[in-house]
Design a protein around this motif. Structure first.
Motif, PDB file in Angstrom:
ATOM      1  N   PHE A  53      20.601 -19.543  28.190  1.00  9.23           N
ATOM      2  CA  PHE A  53      21.140 -20.800  28.699  1.00  9.23           C
ATOM      3  C   PHE A  53      20.839 -20.848  30.349  1.00  9.23           C
ATOM      4  N   VAL A  54      21.267 -19.756  31.015  1.00 10.46           N
ATOM      5  CA  VAL A  54      21.234 -19.664  32.440  1.00 10.46           C
ATOM      6  C   VAL A  54      19.822 -19.841  32.978  1.00 10.46           C
ATOM      7  N   GLY A  55      18.906 -19.088  32.156  1.00 12.65           N
ATOM      8  CA  GLY A  55      17.315 -19.090  32.587  1.00 12.65           C
ATOM      9  C   GLY A  55      16.979 -20.273  32.399  1.00 12.65           C
ATOM     10  N   LEU A  56      17.281 -20.988  30.996  1.00 14.63           N
ATOM     11  CA  LEU A  56      16.687 -22.478  31.102  1.00 14.63           C
ATOM     12  C   LEU A  56      17.130 -23.445  32.046  1.00 14.63           C
ATOM     13  N   ASP A  57      18.649 -23.197  32.033  1.00 14.39           N
ATOM     14  CA  ASP A  57      19.203 -24.250  33.272  1.00 14.39           C
ATOM     15  C   ASP A  57      18.321 -23.994  34.570  1.00 14.39           C
ATOM     16  N   GLY A  58      17.932 -22.617  34.752  1.00 17.66           N
ATOM     17  CA  GLY A  58      17.260 -22.483  36.109  1.00 17.66           C
ATOM     18  C   GLY A  58      15.943 -23.000  36.170  1.00 17.66           C
ATOM     19  N   LEU A  59      15.170 -23.093  35.014  1.00 17.57           N
ATOM     20  CA  LEU A  59      13.925 -23.525  35.166  1.00 17.57           C
ATOM     21  C   LEU A  59      14.059 -25.336  35.519  1.00 17.57           C
ATOM     22  N   GLY A  94      21.309 -31.939  28.707  1.00 16.15           N
ATOM     23  CA  GLY A  94      20.253 -30.759  28.915  1.00 16.15           C
ATOM     24  C   GLY A  94      18.803 -31.321  28.343  1.00 16.15           C
ATOM     25  N   ARG A  95      18.726 -31.646  27.125  1.00 14.27           N
ATOM     26  CA  ARG A  95      17.477 -32.216  26.539  1.00 14.27           C
ATOM     27  C   ARG A  95      17.221 -33.320  27.182  1.00 14.27           C
ATOM     28  N   PHE A 106       9.413 -28.051  31.944  1.00 13.46           N
ATOM     29  CA  PHE A 106      10.791 -29.109  31.820  1.00 13.46           C
ATOM     30  C   PHE A 106      10.968 -29.441  30.478  1.00 13.46           C
ATOM     31  N   LEU A 107       9.874 -29.874  29.655  1.00 16.86           N
ATOM     32  CA  LEU A 107      10.287 -30.424  28.520  1.00 16.86           C
ATOM     33  C   LEU A 107      10.887 -29.448  27.461  1.00 16.86           C
ATOM     34  N   LEU A 108      10.157 -28.112  27.585  1.00 18.03           N
ATOM     35  CA  LEU A 108      10.548 -27.206  26.665  1.00 18.03           C
ATOM     36  C   LEU A 108      11.804 -26.342  26.939  1.00 18.03           C
ATOM     37  N   ALA A 109      12.131 -26.403  28.329  1.00 17.73           N
ATOM     38  CA  ALA A 109      13.592 -25.978  28.644  1.00 17.73           C
ATOM     39  C   ALA A 109      14.334 -26.725  28.283  1.00 17.73           C
TER      40      ALA A 109
END
Length: 425
Positions: free
Chosen positions: A216-222, A281-282, A382-385
């Protein structure tokens, strides 16, 4: 200096809002004058300043989670005050920087202190605000940050107009003084939250062993690359790739700030629980991708159409930005086990630091330089993250029964007693 609305919040949270206003006012002053001070007064080159910031950013990224553990062990108040005092020292030391090696050392220590105060402040919010008010408190503090930064940057115009060494030094020392005043408000104006001893609290490696949370941290970073998108990529795109007038850059930046001040608290509603935060987030990923798509279209438009599309992109972007922030706050608070808010908030901050390091390359080399294909590739990121945020949250909930969070929760119950329970809110 106008204050943000704070009705309905506990008194200690209102004092935290006041402390944030003071702190971000000083940060705003430095944000406006820092680069010019370092290049015009301290004599550093632009490349040296950029390299120093990169080294400092890496240092902050590496220590973010360990310093969050320090906040848990010392107690959020003591840790937050200590890191604020360290920032006051480094800002004062910056007035003596005359060579690149000293600048790198000061910038690195500053980044370490900033990483430490982020984790400590997050734990302080978790302890001071009721669990159903944490995200609202974060939203209030973000509004406060925009107000404080805006006022500070506005007054810094005086420094830029005078453009003399002694005035720059006054600006830096003013920022140092705001760290001291913020520390005083935290030290004497807020209830002291108890520390979580290592013998009764979760392991200091709990967050780093929590694989769903780290993903989650990685996705949030993106997703947090939107920060550089607003500050760097969109202005560069407007100036170099469109026929829009240069003054539109200011309009877009002001639109972003005003929207956050007016709407962030409202947008954050419903993100206090994991389900709502995951949806945010989505949706954030979807909106940020849509903003990139609109920007891609401006590669082939002109005149009033381009201006209208750029304003549209800015509005869609800031809505995504606010949703990403609110969703990230909700998830980071809810996934943290009792007694580990400091280290989880420190780990959560790593995502933003990762995004800040990655964003200049993705958004300038890919998006701005490649034109519309680059914007579409960025939109895909952005869309995938955003799409994977709910997936990771469900993964965390499934693994909660036997993962590191459950171990920490068991450690935080029973023997840890009310201390851990207080941290969970």
């Amino acid at each position: 200096m106008s204050s943000p609305p704070s009705s309905g919040l506990p008194p200690q949270v209102r004092r935290l809002v006041a402390a944030t206003l003071v702190n971000t006012f000083g940060n705003g002053v430095y944000a406006a004058v820092g680069a010019l001070y370092l290049t015009r007064i301290a004599g550093l080159s632009v490349a040296e300043v950029g390299l120093g910031l990169t080294i400092a950013g890496l240092a902050g990224l590496l220590v973010s989670t360990p310093l969050g553990v320090v906040a848990d062990r010392l107690g959020p108040n003591r840790a937050y005050v200590a890191f604020l005092l360290l920032q006051a020292v480094t800002m004062t030391a910056l007035t003596q920087v005359l060579a690149f090696p000293l600048y790198v050392a000061v910038a690195a220590v500053t980044a370490v202190a900033d990483a430490g105060q982020r984790g400590a402040k997050g734990a302080l919010i978790a302890g001071l605000a009721p669990s159903d008010q944490r995200v609202r408190t974060r939203a209030m503090l973000r509004v406060t940050t925009n107000i404080g930064m805006g006022v500070g940057m506005g007054l810094a115009g005086i420094v830029l107009a005078v453009d003399r060494r002694e005035v720059y030094l006054i600006a830096l020392l003013t920022n140092a003084a705001t760290f001291l005043l913020t520390a005083a408000i935290v030290q004497w104006g807020m209830p002291r939250l108890p520390a979580v001893p290592s013998a009764t609290g979760p392991s200091g490696f709990t967050a780093l062993k929590d694989r769903p949370f780290l993903v989650f941290v990685g996705l949030d970073g993106l997703l947090s690359m939107h920060n550089a998108m607003a500050r760097i990529a969109i202005p560069l795109w407007v100036a170099t790739a469109t026929d829009a007038p240069a003054w539109l850059i200011s309009v877009l930046l002001v639109t972003n700030s005003v929207a956050v001040i007016l709407l962030q608290i409202r947008v954050a509603r419903g993100t206090e629980q994991l389900a709502g935060a995951a949806r945010a987030g989505r949706r954030a990923g979807l909106l940020l991708a849509l903003a990139c798509g609109v920007l891609a279209v401006t590669d082939v438009t002109s005149g009033a159409v381009t201006i209208a599309l750029l304003v549209t992109a800015a509005v869609v972007h800031v809505l995504g930005e606010m949703l990403q922030s609110a969703g990230g706050w909700g998830i980071s608070f809810e996934l943290a086990p009792p007694g580990a808010q400091g280290q989880y908030q420190g780990a959560y901050a790593m995502g933003h630091q990762f995004g800040d390091l990655l964003a200049p390359f993705v958004l300038t080399v890919v998006a701005v330089s490649w034109g519309w294909p680059g914007w579409l590739l960025t939109a895909t990121i952005f869309l995938l993250a955003g799409a994977f945020v709910p997936v990771v949250v469900r993964w965390s909930q499934r693994s909660d029964s036997d993962g590191p969070q459950q171990v920490a929760k068991l450690a935080g119950s029973g023997e840890a007693g009310p201390v851990a329970a207080d941290r969970a809110g």
